[in-house]
Design a protein around this motif. Structure first.
Motif, short mmCIF file in Angstrom:
data_model
loop_
_atom_site.label_atom_id
_atom_site.label_comp_id
_atom_site.label_asym_id
_atom_site.label_seq_id
_atom_site.Cartn_x
_atom_site.Cartn_y
_atom_site.Cartn_z
N MET A 55 52.53 -31.49 -29.90
CA MET A 55 53.89 -31.40 -30.41
C MET A 55 54.81 -30.76 -29.36
N LEU A 56 55.90 -31.44 -29.05
CA LEU A 56 56.87 -30.90 -28.10
C LEU A 56 57.63 -29.71 -28.69
N LEU A 57 57.92 -29.79 -29.96
CA LEU A 57 58.75 -28.79 -30.63
C LEU A 57 58.11 -27.41 -30.61
N ASN A 58 58.90 -26.42 -30.22
CA ASN A 58 58.50 -25.02 -30.34
C ASN A 58 58.86 -24.60 -31.77
N LEU A 59 57.97 -24.92 -32.70
CA LEU A 59 58.29 -24.82 -34.13
C LEU A 59 58.60 -23.39 -34.56
N GLN A 60 57.81 -22.44 -34.13
CA GLN A 60 58.04 -21.06 -34.54
C GLN A 60 59.39 -20.55 -34.05
N ARG A 61 59.75 -20.92 -32.83
CA ARG A 61 61.04 -20.50 -32.28
C ARG A 61 62.19 -21.16 -33.05
N ALA A 62 62.02 -22.45 -33.38
CA ALA A 62 63.06 -23.15 -34.14
C ALA A 62 63.26 -22.53 -35.51
N MET A 63 62.17 -22.22 -36.22
CA MET A 63 62.26 -21.60 -37.54
C MET A 63 62.91 -20.22 -37.46
N SER A 64 62.58 -19.48 -36.41
CA SER A 64 63.17 -18.15 -36.23
C SER A 64 64.68 -18.23 -36.05
N PHE A 65 65.13 -19.18 -35.21
CA PHE A 65 66.56 -19.30 -34.96
C PHE A 65 67.31 -19.85 -36.16
N LEU A 66 66.67 -20.69 -36.95
CA LEU A 66 67.30 -21.16 -38.18
C LEU A 66 67.52 -20.00 -39.13
N GLN A 67 66.52 -19.15 -39.25
CA GLN A 67 66.65 -17.98 -40.12
C GLN A 67 67.74 -17.05 -39.62
N ARG A 68 67.74 -16.76 -38.31
CA ARG A 68 68.73 -15.84 -37.73
C ARG A 68 70.14 -16.40 -37.80
N SER A 69 70.27 -17.71 -37.80
CA SER A 69 71.59 -18.35 -37.84
C SER A 69 72.08 -18.57 -39.26
N GLY A 70 71.26 -18.24 -40.24
CA GLY A 70 71.66 -18.44 -41.62
C GLY A 70 71.74 -19.90 -42.02
N LEU A 71 70.93 -20.74 -41.37
CA LEU A 71 70.91 -22.17 -41.67
C LEU A 71 69.67 -22.53 -42.49
N ASP A 72 69.86 -23.44 -43.41
CA ASP A 72 68.74 -23.94 -44.19
C ASP A 72 68.01 -25.08 -43.48
N ALA A 73 68.74 -25.78 -42.61
CA ALA A 73 68.13 -26.90 -41.88
C ALA A 73 69.01 -27.27 -40.71
N MET A 74 68.45 -28.05 -39.80
CA MET A 74 69.22 -28.61 -38.70
C MET A 74 68.88 -30.08 -38.58
N VAL A 75 69.85 -30.86 -38.11
CA VAL A 75 69.67 -32.32 -38.02
C VAL A 75 69.89 -32.76 -36.58
N ALA A 76 68.85 -33.34 -35.98
CA ALA A 76 68.95 -33.90 -34.63
C ALA A 76 69.50 -35.32 -34.71
N THR A 77 70.41 -35.66 -33.78
CA THR A 77 71.00 -37.00 -33.75
C THR A 77 70.87 -37.67 -32.37
N SER A 78 70.83 -36.89 -31.30
CA SER A 78 70.74 -37.45 -29.95
C SER A 78 69.28 -37.70 -29.59
N TRP A 79 69.04 -38.73 -28.75
CA TRP A 79 67.65 -39.10 -28.51
C TRP A 79 66.82 -37.99 -27.85
N PRO A 80 67.37 -37.13 -26.95
CA PRO A 80 66.52 -36.06 -26.42
C PRO A 80 66.07 -35.08 -27.51
N ASN A 81 66.97 -34.76 -28.44
CA ASN A 81 66.61 -33.84 -29.51
C ASN A 81 65.71 -34.48 -30.55
N ILE A 82 65.88 -35.78 -30.78
CA ILE A 82 64.99 -36.49 -31.70
C ILE A 82 63.57 -36.52 -31.14
N LEU A 83 63.45 -36.82 -29.84
CA LEU A 83 62.14 -36.79 -29.19
C LEU A 83 61.54 -35.40 -29.27
#
Length: 229
Positions: A1-29
């Motif tokens: 898996m390319l995604l640094n999942l733990q880091r992503a979850m941590s930043f979502l929590q710190r940013s007060g976001l419930d989710a994030m949506v990728a739309t550009s091909w680099p972020n989708i990959l």
């Protein structure tokens, strides 16, 4: 898996976001391990004359709990087998080539049938967000390739949700590489060094530089890699 999942979850929590949506091909990959070479170059008018220049719509919904949802065109379903995300929402018509052998047509029909099928990409994305109980949530959007027309439709469909620009949040998360990214970077560096050294050996005074460039591309391709930039 390319995604640094733990880091992503941590930043979502710190940013007060419930989710994030990728739309550009680099972020989708990055978020899904799914990449279709056609996405960066395909435009809506190529299949629907008179349509706009919007790129092919693909989305990845990543929640603060670590779950993922992939929203993609029906033509991409077979190619999405490389993704770690099994929860998928598909848009577009279902078509089966009647010239296929009966058993092949049956197989294709079975594969492409999905309970999560919708006519348009925004309908599919809305359903994916609702399926994650995010219809009233705080959602960060990758705005790099999110047309304003589609953003307007999204906001109209989910009036109680809050949509925020999370373009830089994606970049911040990707600054610290996952183990798989590091492995691929090392492999890419080896391929580049080998191809660069061997192709430069062809350089001569008055030599056409295209000879060197073509050899570089040949060596990259022979290593099952693709020239990026």
């Amino acid at each position: 898996m390319l995604l640094n999942l733990q880091r992503a979850m941590s930043f979502l929590q710190r940013s007060g976001l419930d989710a994030m949506v990728a739309t550009s091909w680099p972020n989708i990959l990055y978020c899904s391990d799914f990449h279709l070479w056609l996405q960066p170059v395909f435009k809506s008018y190529m299949s629907m004359p008179g349509s706009d220049e919007d790129p092919m719509s693909l989305f990845v919904v990543l929640t603060k709990k670590g779950s993922g949802t992939l929203v993609l065109d029906h033509m991409c379903e077979l190619a999405a087998s490389s993704s770690w995300i099994s929860n998928r929402y598909v848009y577009g018509p279902v078509s089966v080539n009647t010239e296929l052998l009966p058993e092949d047509a049956t197989l294709m029909q079975r594969f492409r049938r999905s309970p999560n099928r919708f006519q348009t990409p925004i309908q599919a994305l809305v359903a994916a967000l609702e399926g994650q109980q995010l219809s009233g949530g705080r959602i960060g959007l990758d705005m790099e390739t999110m047309p304003l027309s589609k953003l307007s439709l999204l906001r109209s469909a989910l009036p109680t949700a809050t949509f925020l620009d999370a373009t830089n949040l994606f970049r911040l998360i990707r600054m610290v590489k996952s183990d798989e990214e590091i492995r691929r970077l090392r492999q890419a560096a080896k391929i580049n060094c080998r191809a660069g050294a061997e192709s430069l050996a062809l350089a001569r005074p008055c030599q056409n530089i295209q000879v060197v460039a073509r050899r570089f591309n040949e060596l990259v391709a022979s290593s099952n890699a693709t020239f990026d930039h």
